[in-house]
Enzyme design. Sequence first.
Site, PDB file in Angstrom:
ATOM      1  N   GLU A  22       0.825  -1.206   0.000  1.00  0.00           N
ATOM      2  CA  GLU A  22       0.000   0.000   0.000  1.00  0.00           C
ATOM      3  C   GLU A  22       0.868   1.270   0.000  1.00  0.00           C
ATOM      4  O   GLU A  22       1.135   1.855   1.048  1.00  0.00           O
ATOM      5  CB  GLU A  22      -0.938   0.028   1.210  1.00  0.00           C
ATOM      6  CG  GLU A  22      -1.855   1.255   1.207  1.00  0.00           C
ATOM      7  CD  GLU A  22      -2.720   1.378   2.456  1.00  0.00           C
ATOM      8  OE1 GLU A  22      -3.597   2.262   2.465  1.00  0.00           O
ATOM      9  OE2 GLU A  22      -2.524   0.613   3.409  1.00  0.00           O
TER      10      GLU A  22
ATOM     11  N   LYS B   9      -2.806  -2.000  -2.759  1.00  0.00           N
ATOM     12  CA  LYS B   9      -3.847  -1.106  -2.237  1.00  0.00           C
ATOM     13  C   LYS B   9      -3.409   0.318  -2.555  1.00  0.00           C
ATOM     14  O   LYS B   9      -2.383   0.789  -2.059  1.00  0.00           O
ATOM     15  CB  LYS B   9      -4.041  -1.297  -0.730  1.00  0.00           C
ATOM     16  CG  LYS B   9      -5.146  -0.411  -0.155  1.00  0.00           C
ATOM     17  CD  LYS B   9      -5.548  -0.817   1.255  1.00  0.00           C
ATOM     18  CE  LYS B   9      -6.615   0.117   1.801  1.00  0.00           C
ATOM     19  NZ  LYS B   9      -7.155  -0.308   3.112  1.00  0.00           N
TER      20      LYS B   9
END
Length: 296
Positions: free
Chosen positions: A175, A212
């Site tokens: 992420e 993400k």
Amino acid sequence: MNNSQLEKIKNGKGFIAALDQSGGSTPKALAGYGVPEDSYSSEEEMFDRVHQMRTRIITSPAFNADHILGAILFEQTMDREIEGKYTADYLADKGVVPFLKVDKGLADQENGVQMMKPINDLDETLRRANERKIFGTKMRSVIHEPNTSGIKAVVDQQFEFGKRIISAGLVPIIEPEVNIHSENKEKSEEILKEEILKHLNELSADENVMLKLSIPTKANTYKELIDHPRVIRVVALSGGYSRDEANEKLKENHGLIASFSRALAADLNANQTDEEFNKALNNAVESIYDASVNKK
């Protein structure tokens, strides 16, 4: 690795719930839920209250495998129980795949980015995650400016940890968040995509990751990442957008599904009756599900 969980995450219809607020963000999350800081007197009591909140969400009939593919947990949540079962077991029994946040927070900003702080106990955390039947992990960095060297450092660090997580038999969610309020967000996203692609292209056939990412300024910027053979799934954070705004932006991006936190829990309150709570959660779940599976 649980192959049925892998199949669900890779090809299932739905989204991933982010329930992983940790030390620094917990008071804010509780305050948004109607539990002010002066209602608890210690860190232990604070985490008791946040577990009560998460338990109420996870046990709600609105939190179901028809709409929700997985849930990201904070380490303390992994170690606690819901209705006599460890949280990951409870989720798995409900048909929801459990993930664990493993980063230790963000370092100070440098070169336009915030790297992750060192994760000195990663191997032990991964051992315990396997013990608790966790499927995958999540780690967050933040990009504030389109600084090529800074973004490269963020992605290098993410994949370095990611390979260790793969070696432990778990799936890493990488992420590198792009701050939605940063200037030149689109430029940062272009640089980020190229850096991620370099690493994806170097992975072997048995090394697979999830990503993400912030919802991109330009729709379908990340389509090449979504279609990459080493990527199991690409999910999007809400990043501070309201749920309605995040949903509308998400609908423009084919193959991208949600992994929302604040946008999921925004209308929930500790003082709601169970009927009010379940209705508010159901409305959120259905709208996020719709944005994840129905594209413009």
